[in-house]
Structures are given as C-alpha cells and as structure tokens.
Write a protein that holds these residues in place. Sequence first.
Motif, PDB file in Angstrom:
ATOM      1  N   TYR A 199       0.848  -1.191   0.000  1.00 30.73           N
ATOM      2  CA  TYR A 199       0.000   0.000   0.000  1.00 30.73           C
ATOM      3  C   TYR A 199       0.885   1.243   0.000  1.00 30.73           C
ATOM      4  O   TYR A 199       2.053   1.200   0.366  1.00 30.73           O
ATOM      5  N   SER A 200       0.297   2.342  -0.424  1.00 35.46           N
ATOM      6  CA  SER A 200       0.991   3.628  -0.431  1.00 35.46           C
ATOM      7  C   SER A 200       0.659   4.375   0.848  1.00 35.46           C
ATOM      8  O   SER A 200      -0.485   4.333   1.324  1.00 35.46           O
ATOM      9  N   THR A 201       1.657   5.063   1.416  1.00 39.88           N
ATOM     10  CA  THR A 201       1.429   5.719   2.699  1.00 39.88           C
ATOM     11  C   THR A 201       2.178   7.040   2.774  1.00 39.88           C
ATOM     12  O   THR A 201       3.180   7.249   2.095  1.00 39.88           O
ATOM     13  N   ALA A 202       1.650   7.937   3.590  1.00 38.44           N
ATOM     14  CA  ALA A 202       2.364   9.159   3.942  1.00 38.44           C
ATOM     15  C   ALA A 202       2.589   9.195   5.444  1.00 38.44           C
ATOM     16  O   ALA A 202       3.217  10.119   5.966  1.00 38.44           O
ATOM     17  N   ALA A 203       2.060   8.184   6.158  1.00 37.34           N
ATOM     18  CA  ALA A 203       2.107   8.162   7.622  1.00 37.34           C
ATOM     19  C   ALA A 203       3.268   7.349   8.170  1.00 37.34           C
ATOM     20  O   ALA A 203       3.601   7.464   9.345  1.00 37.34           O
ATOM     21  N   GLU A 204       3.888   6.506   7.346  1.00 39.07           N
ATOM     22  CA  GLU A 204       4.971   5.645   7.822  1.00 39.07           C
ATOM     23  C   GLU A 204       6.245   5.933   7.051  1.00 39.07           C
ATOM     24  O   GLU A 204       6.219   6.378   5.909  1.00 39.07           O
ATOM     25  N   ASP A 205       7.370   5.660   7.705  1.00 37.96           N
ATOM     26  CA  ASP A 205       8.670   5.798   7.064  1.00 37.96           C
ATOM     27  C   ASP A 205       9.563   4.651   7.512  1.00 37.96           C
ATOM     28  O   ASP A 205       9.127   3.743   8.222  1.00 37.96           O
ATOM     29  N   ALA A 206      10.825   4.680   7.086  1.00 39.99           N
ATOM     30  CA  ALA A 206      11.740   3.582   7.419  1.00 39.99           C
ATOM     31  C   ALA A 206      11.921   3.443   8.929  1.00 39.99           C
ATOM     32  O   ALA A 206      12.025   2.335   9.450  1.00 39.99           O
ATOM     33  N   ALA A 207      11.927   4.569   9.653  1.00 36.58           N
ATOM     34  CA  ALA A 207      12.119   4.511  11.109  1.00 36.58           C
ATOM     35  C   ALA A 207      10.933   3.849  11.797  1.00 36.58           C
ATOM     36  O   ALA A 207      11.103   3.026  12.706  1.00 36.58           O
ATOM     37  N   SER A 208       9.712   4.170  11.369  1.00 39.43           N
ATOM     38  CA  SER A 208       8.534   3.553  11.992  1.00 39.43           C
ATOM     39  C   SER A 208       8.437   2.076  11.651  1.00 39.43           C
ATOM     40  O   SER A 208       8.002   1.262  12.473  1.00 39.43           O
ATOM     41  N   LEU A 209       8.842   1.700  10.442  1.00 41.87           N
ATOM     42  CA  LEU A 209       8.821   0.278  10.071  1.00 41.87           C
ATOM     43  C   LEU A 209       9.812  -0.524  10.890  1.00 41.87           C
ATOM     44  O   LEU A 209       9.614  -1.719  11.134  1.00 41.87           O
ATOM     45  N   GLU A 210      10.889   0.130  11.296  1.00 40.85           N
ATOM     46  CA  GLU A 210      11.892  -0.555  12.103  1.00 40.85           C
ATOM     47  C   GLU A 210      11.294  -1.010  13.444  1.00 40.85           C
ATOM     48  O   GLU A 210      11.748  -1.992  14.030  1.00 40.85           O
ATOM     49  N   ARG A 211      10.231  -0.355  13.893  1.00 39.74           N
ATOM     50  CA  ARG A 211       9.629  -0.668  15.184  1.00 39.74           C
ATOM     51  C   ARG A 211       8.228  -1.262  15.048  1.00 39.74           C
ATOM     52  O   ARG A 211       7.509  -1.395  16.040  1.00 39.74           O
ATOM     53  N   GLY A 256       8.602   5.518  -3.914  1.00 42.39           N
ATOM     54  CA  GLY A 256       7.238   5.991  -4.085  1.00 42.39           C
ATOM     55  C   GLY A 256       6.415   5.875  -2.823  1.00 42.39           C
ATOM     56  O   GLY A 256       5.187   5.887  -2.869  1.00 42.39           O
ATOM     57  N   ASN A 257       7.104   5.746  -1.639  1.00 41.53           N
ATOM     58  CA  ASN A 257       6.413   5.592  -0.354  1.00 41.53           C
ATOM     59  C   ASN A 257       5.477   4.387  -0.359  1.00 41.53           C
ATOM     60  O   ASN A 257       4.351   4.443   0.143  1.00 41.53           O
ATOM     61  N   ILE A 258       5.947   3.295  -0.943  1.00 50.10           N
ATOM     62  CA  ILE A 258       5.198   2.038  -0.935  1.00 50.10           C
ATOM     63  C   ILE A 258       5.685   1.177   0.227  1.00 50.10           C
ATOM     64  O   ILE A 258       6.874   0.917   0.359  1.00 50.10           O
ATOM     65  N   ILE A 259       4.752   0.761   1.075  1.00 48.50           N
ATOM     66  CA  ILE A 259       5.067  -0.158   2.170  1.00 48.50           C
ATOM     67  C   ILE A 259       4.706  -1.565   1.715  1.00 48.50           C
ATOM     68  O   ILE A 259       3.635  -1.789   1.156  1.00 48.50           O
ATOM     69  N   ARG A 260       5.616  -2.497   1.955  1.00 42.32           N
ATOM     70  CA  ARG A 260       5.362  -3.872   1.551  1.00 42.32           C
ATOM     71  C   ARG A 260       5.643  -4.814   2.721  1.00 42.32           C
ATOM     72  O   ARG A 260       6.777  -4.930   3.190  1.00 42.32           O
ATOM     73  N   PHE A 261       4.564  -5.453   3.209  1.00 46.84           N
ATOM     74  CA  PHE A 261       4.700  -6.535   4.191  1.00 46.84           C
ATOM     75  C   PHE A 261       4.825  -7.849   3.430  1.00 46.84           C
ATOM     76  O   PHE A 261       4.123  -8.066   2.443  1.00 46.84           O
ATOM     77  N   GLU A 262       5.701  -8.717   3.911  1.00 49.79           N
ATOM     78  CA  GLU A 262       5.869 -10.030   3.287  1.00 49.79           C
ATOM     79  C   GLU A 262       5.821 -11.114   4.364  1.00 49.79           C
ATOM     80  O   GLU A 262       6.470 -10.994   5.396  1.00 49.79           O
ATOM     81  N   ILE A 263       5.036 -12.132   4.110  1.00 45.65           N
ATOM     82  CA  ILE A 263       5.032 -13.333   4.942  1.00 45.65           C
ATOM     83  C   ILE A 263       5.469 -14.492   4.056  1.00 45.65           C
ATOM     84  O   ILE A 263       4.889 -14.708   2.988  1.00 45.65           O
ATOM     85  N   CYS A 264       6.470 -15.227   4.485  1.00 43.45           N
ATOM     86  CA  CYS A 264       6.967 -16.366   3.709  1.00 43.45           C
ATOM     87  C   CYS A 264       6.847 -17.645   4.546  1.00 43.45           C
ATOM     88  O   CYS A 264       7.139 -17.641   5.746  1.00 43.45           O
ATOM     89  N   PHE A 265       6.403 -18.717   3.886  1.00 43.21           N
ATOM     90  CA  PHE A 265       6.313 -20.031   4.517  1.00 43.21           C
ATOM     91  C   PHE A 265       6.977 -21.063   3.606  1.00 43.21           C
ATOM     92  O   PHE A 265       6.848 -20.980   2.376  1.00 43.21           O
ATOM     93  N   PRO A 266       7.653 -22.060   4.194  1.00 36.19           N
ATOM     94  CA  PRO A 266       8.156 -23.156   3.363  1.00 36.19           C
ATOM     95  C   PRO A 266       6.995 -24.003   2.863  1.00 36.19           C
ATOM     96  O   PRO A 266       6.026 -24.248   3.600  1.00 36.19           O
ATOM     97  N   LEU A 267       7.069 -24.413   1.620  1.00 36.77           N
ATOM     98  CA  LEU A 267       6.022 -25.255   1.051  1.00 36.77           C
ATOM     99  C   LEU A 267       6.045 -26.632   1.708  1.00 36.77           C
ATOM    100  O   LEU A 267       7.110 -27.212   1.939  1.00 36.77           O
ATOM    101  N   ALA A 268       4.875 -27.164   2.012  1.00 34.69           N
ATOM    102  CA  ALA A 268       4.775 -28.510   2.571  1.00 34.69           C
ATOM    103  C   ALA A 268       4.809 -29.527   1.441  1.00 34.69           C
ATOM    104  O   ALA A 268       4.461 -29.221   0.297  1.00 34.69           O
TER     105      ALA A 268
END
Length: 616
Positions: A420-432, A466-478
Amino acid sequence: MSAPSMPKIVIVEDEGLIAADLESRLTKAGYSVQGSVDSAQGALKLIEETSPDLVLMDIRLKGEEDGIQVADLVRQTLDVPVVYLTAYEDNETLQRASQTQAYGYVKKPIATASLKGAIEIALSKHRYERDLREERDWAIASFAAVPHAVLVADALGRVTYLNAQAEELTGCGADQSLGRPIREVLHIFSSENGKPVEGFATVAMIRGQAIALPGNSCLTGSQEQVCPIRGNVAPRWHNGRVDGVVVTITDATLDRFNQEQSRQESKQEALVRMADGVVRHLPGMSDAAEVSTQLLEALPEDSPLRESAAKIEQLAMDAFATTCHLKAFTELSALDVERIMLNEVVGRFDEAFQALEPGFTLLVEPEQMPILGDEWVLLTAIMNILLHARAQMQPGTGLVMDLSRAEPKIGPWVRLRISYSTAAEDAASLERVFEPSWSGASEDLHITHSLVKKMGGLISARLEPGNIIRFEICFPLAGVTCAEEAGRKLDAPAVLMIEPNPEIRQVLHAHFEEHGFNLLEAAGAEEALLLAEVYQGAIQLVIANVSHEGRWDTLTERFAAMDPRMQVLLIDGYVESRDQSQRASQSRAIRHLTKWDLLAWAQASVGETKYALCAS
C-alpha cells in the motif's frame, strides 16, 4: 619513429576524367589511392584485393548494379567504410543510400575541402566503431563466463557492454542498453530512504580506484521488480588514463533475506526477554486489581478515602493491563498445526475485505501452495496486517495482496505480499512496527510476528520507492505427497468477542479455550464482521461491548443477515445491576461482570437467536 601510414582509398567512379581528378587530388592530400574502377564487379574485386581504409563510391555505375547495391554488399561482407559521390539528391535515392549505413555523402561537383572533410570524418567514425567492437569482443571473452552481472561504460558514462547476467538482472537487453547513460540502465536506489543511488561511476573514475555500492542498494529490474544487490564499481584504464568503469553486481536477495530475518529474530528475542523480566517483577497484579476494586466498593459513598482508593484501583488495573499485554507477547497459545492450502485461506479475504475496503485487490497464482500451519492463527495474522495497512494507507490509493511462489534463489517457499501507499509511515517507523506499542490498537503486530515465526514462517516490512510499504510473509512449502493431514477441528463451539481492550481479550481468550470454546477476538464491529466471514466453523454467540460502538442495532442486524442462528449478546461495559429497577447510585447493587458470567452465557448459547442488552 616510423611515419604513420597513409590511409588507403579505392575510387569507384564511371566517369574516367572525374576518377583521374579525384586520384590526383587525393594523392596531393596525403592519401594512398589503390586504384579506380567503373563497375560493380570490378569494385568488389579491387576492394577484396587491396583491403582499403575507405571507398569513394559513385551511385551511378556501368552495368546493371549501382553503387548503392555495391555499398550494401561491402557493408555485409567487408569492414570498409563507404562515402557516396553523387549528383542526385532525389528522395528515393537518398533513402536507399541511408539504408546501407554509409559513412558520408559528397555532392558533385566535388570541392577538395568537402572531400577531405568527409573522408576524415568517415575514417574517424569507423575507427571509433571498430574500437567499440574490439572492446565488446574483449568484454565478451572476459565476462561471458563470470557468474555476476557485469556492465562496462565509457568515460562519458555510456554503456558499451553488458553480459547475459546483467541483461537478466536489469531486464534490459543489449540492443536497448548500448550507448545509453549508465543511470538509465541501472536503476539503483537505497532501501533505507527510497532515493536513487547515482554518480557511482563518476566517483570511481575520479578516485581512480574501485568503490563498493552502498550496502542497502536495490535494483529495479524488469516489470518493476525490486532486487537487493551488492556490487563494486572499478575504473577501467587504457594507456595510463581512466576511460570508463566496470560495474559488477550480485543478486543479494537470499543474503539480504537471511540477514534481515536474523536481525529481526534477534531483536524479537531481546524484546521477549525484556517483557518476561517485567512480568516476573510484577506478580500478583490480578489479585491486586481485584482487591482494590473490592476495597472501593466496600467504602461508603461519603468516605474521604474513596478518592485514594479509586486511584489505587486505577493504578492496579493499569499494572494488570501491562502484565496481560506482555504475557500475550511472551506466552503464545499452542498451535494446532495442519497441512493447509494457502490459496484457499487467502482467497477468503477477497469478498470479505472488499466490503471493508473497496480499493482492495487480491492476486493469487493458480498453483496450489500447501503449507504447515494453524489455519485460524494464519487468518488472524493476515487480517492484522490488512487492518494495519488500512489504517496507515493513503486514502484512495488502493491496497494489494498477492500470493505467489518466492524466487527460486530463496528456495521452495511461498510468499504473501501486502502492499500500500502511505504518507504516515517511514523507514524509522517500520523498524519498530513489530514491537509492542502499548496503544491497545488492534493493528499491533508484535504478536503477529511471533505467531508467524512459531508456524515456521518469516515476516518482514520494508519501504520501497514511491512511499510504498510492503509486508511479506513467507512459509516453506509442505510436501504435496503427504498422505495424512492433521485436520484442525472446527466443530468446537465458537464465541466471537468484540472488545477494543487487548488485555481484556487476552484474559477471556485463555478462559474460554480452557473450557472448550474457540474464542475469536475482534477490536471493533467491522473487524468482527470480517472474522465471521472468513471463519469456516459455526459461531454460536457474539459478545459485543457496545460502549465504544455507535450503532449496535445495526450490528445485530448485520450478524442476523449473515447467520440467523447466531446469538448476539450486547453488553454496555462490564458492570450490571442485580436488580434492574435499582440504578447505579445504589453502589451495593452494582457488581462487575466476571469471566464466569460471560462463560455461562456462552454455555447457554443454544437454540433460537436472542439479542440482549446488559446496561449499567
């Protein structure tokens, strides 16, 4: 020192007098004329025999073939530049001549100055192109077998060579890259602030020594895919002078992936140790909160100690809330692990979350992606991230969730992305972002991180250009050939609890599960409705604290429309009167609802749908 050799020239001209005049003028100008011919056949033979440095070619020749056809054959078979001589300037002739990639054009009658200028420009241009070809051949021989991406640029920063690995990494073929500025081929940016990384080629040439690209560098390649990289930029020397750079780049996706996960895991472990230490130093907070409440209730209304007792109660409740919050972080519930199809689980959010956020888009690859995990925990984790994204995203910009296999370089993993695109978060906030925030907000992600990790997965969040925040969840395939699957039981009675306070939810969660119920938790009405949509089992009872909700009547209608068998219990806080005819002013008639009262309602939640309001 020996004198430089005179450039050798062949004249192809069907007028004998003009050919003789040209030979005389060229000889006086310091050129070596190898001969002159007046036909196409004679021209090809003479050029092959003498290997001249340049050919002066008249367009009109004797015989069926003209000079343009001869020049085209010379271009295809011999590395000799051609300059046209002609009195014809019609569009058709000029267009045919341009297709042979000739090196010049001199109009008759021929002036000596124009002739010499055209020859020197053609010779210089041909030497430059020949040097480029030699450089390309050298680069191909040197770098074709190198496992890294290699890009070579000249002193002006223009790309002169890139190997197959560089073409794949940048998504830009040789035909699109050669001659372009290096910054237009290598789109490198910092993962910390999203700003472009530029000027590295100039810095390397000025220093005269190799430099490393910044450690947080990423490359935007084909289809806007982002790839973490590491690399070096070295000056290229020729005759004692720097005349360009050689850039070597390695795909650092796997290294950066492992480093980030190791760093995040170490950080979470430190936070858990700290939280556990705080909990151990605040024992008995539940008893303290209960005793302080009893003390306040026991004091007369006019007692001068009531204010102090109320303050003690508030402090005890705050301390108890803190320990509950930390226990939720340090003492995770046991997981009921099974083999589940991630495609199916993620697919449930399509219509359900669309109703909450119209700009939501779900992209799922058709290939089945089995993983080992707790289905309900996974649903909760995904929902927490989606709710966080919805709260932080820029309005009207859209929210995208996509499921696909991870890159082969990472291994047999499946990856879920939420962007998603954001103006409320930055690299420092993502660190926490995965740390306890004490805000009580439902989108706190510290428990989500721990649950994903407990299921054998990995979770991260990063800022992209472009101020895009990307969350990623990765799982090993069973393994897809697994014969037995441990089925998670959804037939246990389920209760949906709507309560904005996470500490209260934590207390009730343990209590209900201890007595055989699945407790589904939601901080608000919209989140609860989404949970009810994605939960595949039957929900027998909804307990909603409506003191924070504006329209509880609408809430009951929406649950009834979803499933008429679902019972809804609306409570206005956790205080009730033993005698509804008595009011709150009669303090002895007031008591707090306990977890046992709520459990009793759940155990009696059978039969027809009922709506009740317990008001204070």
